[in-house]
Design a protein around this motif. Sequence first.
Motif, PDB file in Angstrom:
ATOM      1  N   GLY A 147      19.594  59.508  -0.149  1.00  0.00           N
ATOM      2  CA  GLY A 147      20.442  60.289   0.748  1.00  0.00           C
ATOM      3  C   GLY A 147      19.997  60.227   2.200  1.00  0.00           C
ATOM      4  O   GLY A 147      20.396  61.060   3.009  1.00  0.00           O
ATOM      5  N   LEU A 148      19.169  59.235   2.534  1.00  0.00           N
ATOM      6  CA  LEU A 148      18.669  59.143   3.909  1.00  0.00           C
ATOM      7  C   LEU A 148      19.093  57.818   4.551  1.00  0.00           C
ATOM      8  O   LEU A 148      19.472  56.875   3.860  1.00  0.00           O
ATOM      9  CB  LEU A 148      17.144  59.244   3.929  1.00  0.00           C
ATOM     10  CG  LEU A 148      16.547  60.547   3.399  1.00  0.00           C
ATOM     11  CD1 LEU A 148      15.029  60.486   3.432  1.00  0.00           C
ATOM     12  CD2 LEU A 148      17.040  61.750   4.203  1.00  0.00           C
ATOM     13  N   VAL A 149      18.988  57.771   5.874  1.00  0.00           N
ATOM     14  CA  VAL A 149      19.305  56.548   6.606  1.00  0.00           C
ATOM     15  C   VAL A 149      17.992  55.938   7.086  1.00  0.00           C
ATOM     16  O   VAL A 149      17.238  56.589   7.812  1.00  0.00           O
ATOM     17  CB  VAL A 149      20.184  56.882   7.833  1.00  0.00           C
ATOM     18  CG1 VAL A 149      20.461  55.628   8.638  1.00  0.00           C
ATOM     19  CG2 VAL A 149      21.467  57.546   7.395  1.00  0.00           C
ATOM     20  N   PRO A 150      17.692  54.697   6.664  1.00  0.00           N
ATOM     21  CA  PRO A 150      16.450  54.078   7.151  1.00  0.00           C
ATOM     22  C   PRO A 150      16.585  53.722   8.628  1.00  0.00           C
ATOM     23  O   PRO A 150      17.551  53.078   9.020  1.00  0.00           O
ATOM     24  CB  PRO A 150      16.298  52.834   6.278  1.00  0.00           C
ATOM     25  CG  PRO A 150      17.665  52.548   5.749  1.00  0.00           C
ATOM     26  CD  PRO A 150      18.434  53.833   5.738  1.00  0.00           C
ATOM     27  N   LEU A 151      15.618  54.143   9.444  1.00  0.00           N
ATOM     28  CA  LEU A 151      15.669  53.857  10.888  1.00  0.00           C
ATOM     29  C   LEU A 151      14.696  52.755  11.274  1.00  0.00           C
ATOM     30  O   LEU A 151      14.930  52.012  12.212  1.00  0.00           O
ATOM     31  CB  LEU A 151      15.322  55.118  11.693  1.00  0.00           C
ATOM     32  CG  LEU A 151      16.202  56.344  11.466  1.00  0.00           C
ATOM     33  CD1 LEU A 151      15.677  57.512  12.275  1.00  0.00           C
ATOM     34  CD2 LEU A 151      17.640  56.045  11.850  1.00  0.00           C
ATOM     35  N   LEU A 152      13.578  52.681  10.571  1.00  0.00           N
ATOM     36  CA  LEU A 152      12.553  51.695  10.928  1.00  0.00           C
ATOM     37  C   LEU A 152      11.678  51.443   9.706  1.00  0.00           C
ATOM     38  O   LEU A 152      11.248  52.394   9.058  1.00  0.00           O
ATOM     39  CB  LEU A 152      11.676  52.256  12.066  1.00  0.00           C
ATOM     40  CG  LEU A 152      10.454  51.433  12.471  1.00  0.00           C
ATOM     41  CD1 LEU A 152      10.880  50.167  13.202  1.00  0.00           C
ATOM     42  CD2 LEU A 152       9.524  52.247  13.371  1.00  0.00           C
TER      43      LEU A 152
END
Lengths: 408, 470
Positions: free
Chosen positions: B176-181
């Motif tokens: 449920g998360l957005v990978p940023l790095l």
Amino acid sequence: MGENLRCRGMRDMLPDDMRRFRRVEEAFRTACLGWGYEEIRTPVLEHLHLFTSSGTLSPQMLGRVYSFLDWDGWSGERVVMRPDSTIPSARLYGEYLDGGKLAKLFYVQSVFRFAEGDESREDWQCGVELIGESQPQGDIELILLAREVLARLGLDADVRVSHPGLVRAVLARAGLDAAEQLAVYDRILDGDAGALRELQERLPDVGASLGMLLAVEGEGRAYLNNLRSTFVESIPALEEPLDELAVVVGALEPLGCRCLISAAMVRNFEYYTGPAFHLDVSGQKVGSGGRYDALVSLIGGEHVPASGFALEAAVLADLLPAEAPEARQIVTVVARADDGESLASAFRLAATLRAEGLAAQVAGTAPDDGPRVAASGEGYVLSGVSGKGRRLASVEAVAEALRQTGRD
Amino acid sequence: MIKLALPAGDLRTPVADALESVGLKVEGYGEGSRTYILSVGGHERAVARVFREKDIPIQIAMGSYDLGICGLAWIEELRARYPQHPVASLRDLGVGRLGLYVASAAETEGLGSLGGRRGLRVASEFPNIAEAFALAARLPAYRVQAVWGAAEAYPPEDADLAVIAAGDEAAVSAKGLVPLLRMLCSSAWLIANADSLAKKDLSPLLGPLAGSGSRGEAQSLRLPPPLPAGTGEKRPAPARRQSLRMALPDGHQQRHVVAALREAGLLPLAGYDETRCLRRPKSALAGLEIKVIRPHDMPQLVATGEIDLAVTGRDCLTEHLSRFPSSPAEELVDLQRCQFNVAAVVSEDVPASDLDGALAHWRAQGNRMIRVASEFPGIADAFARSRHLGRYQVIPIAGASEGFVPEDAELLIEGTETGRTLVENRLKPIDLLFRSTTCVIASRERVLSGRRRKLFDQVVSSLRMSANAG
């Protein structure tokens, strides 16, 4: 004790160290008071977020602070043993000194930063903050004040001045983004010739003369004029920092302060906003300072210009010659007996002698040739000085006799 | 004797297979033995012990063990805080591949949008790496929340960002998360203490292991560039909460808590029962919002008011209160389940039946420093102070503490349920600190009104009745 119980990087100051340290402190306090500054002291513990939001400490420095969760830090908010005194001073200014007004503050306190091996992890600073002054006279005043402190200590300092705008203008003109600017500049400071070459390739119209700006130290207004005529046409953004430096150097030189210009001197150039300076004594850095106008606003206050400097007190103290302890005659009052009444009487006599301006003790052993005084009948017997005991009628007579022997 | 530290947990099977494939059979390791001292088959001069993965680089850095195997992420976690640590990374064993990601809840518009935002909260099991991220990105006034686990469950309500380990970007999205790095590609590495490597013959183990995995350079952390300064806007204040937020534990307490909830009539919870564990199970009670996290992390969230009510262990609450004596977290209901003793534990070889006797024994042997290893460093520290241990050192560990005594610690502060594991590891309790049990906790400074207050009272009284009935 065979084992070293002292924490690594921490230093004890012995009586001789303290005598020299106090000399530094007194020279600094006297000079600051003479220029109208007022003394403050800030707490050892501060919120870590003050330092991460102010941006005046580099990530490398923030990675070396002593921070931890306090006993009530369940929210995860950490505290830190102050790694720097400028930010606490700015906080103090915002909280108590009515933002917007001029504040001239100074302090003598230590800062804590981790260092490898046996290098010092607690450094004592004699620091000055000038908050609310945006004019160049502030920068000039700070340099002259720092020089005066060193002169009072009999030390002759080299003054190196710089401006972060010089490096910033060159790196921006080379088309480097923020991260690349930091990386290239670090390499230049580390003496990596390749970095300078790469920068020259990116700036063909400046070319080889870039070395003159970044690798050469010049002197005074003459060198500033050379920089202006060599670079401003290709890098117009250099004009403003060169103008600011010219005013500062132009005022200092006629006052007998020789200034070296060192463009690549400001290590954390991303934070300073105006002229910066270093002070060296016999090749050793003893202090530095500069202008960081964004500081107060970055920690949540109003936008107020600020500049300051810090001298390394312990480094300066080590440069001073050892000082013999002040020759002080200490008189030992000998109690008639060990009962409470006799001891009380001895302490009363010692207090009276101290009130007469003499150093007097009851505890402790009298040195072999030190004076001793004991109550005897209605009067006093003074012994240990010039032959056998002398009977004296009053405390005042004892005090006068002791003063006489001190003068002899 | 060569000392090898091996990981417990998910890496156990692949590492056991990798060792066996080069002829190093560690008796009992792959089968999940609870005995923590293992012999490395065929090598009389080698002994292996099992540790939580997180503790292995620390053990190697301290020089307590010569060789170890653990994920690169834990090596970097140590390096991020202690860059000079004497740990040499020797071989990538090629198993246990994971990425270490900075991730946010869905509404964030990329890494750049975080620049200059004040007060961002970063939750992670890797607090040193999270700190390195925040410093490199120049996040102003950030706060790192060190958690025992389930960091992915924190954004958006309880953190703005999480630094988590996941197989790949899709696995981050599945949480449920957005990978940023992606900060690191981690896998299990063979590591060595630099001093042992320089001075000790490790070849009986290094020789066979040379044939496994690959010799490439260990990756280092990929840090973000300084983010644009932005406007310095503060994190928006959270909207006034409408629901009652309750935290339930995962791990070994889960089945006990499910039983208590069933008894209290608070089941079903869609996604939380004996077999399933979703991070946000759905309650049939309107207005009750549930999150499943590690029990260790609950008292902090209760104290800060993020969570209204939590079911955790008394051990976790006591640890929190030992570290933060003025915290408002308090025990409301003793559910009387999952009970065990928290005790001071020593080696069977210590000829004493109580702490004073043990202290006298160690001092007679010239031990000036008493090393106390514990998953509960706050409790251990308070114990050491109150029992006048003199010069002592608390070694915080992540678990598998039985392996520490007697070589690496004199004393454990340890939870013991039946005492069987202690006996198997030749240990014995010498002092009882307290009896732990599953309990309901809340903040004594809670401000609840209206529907939330009613729901709070309803849930607490149901749980209290179930505890009394049990």
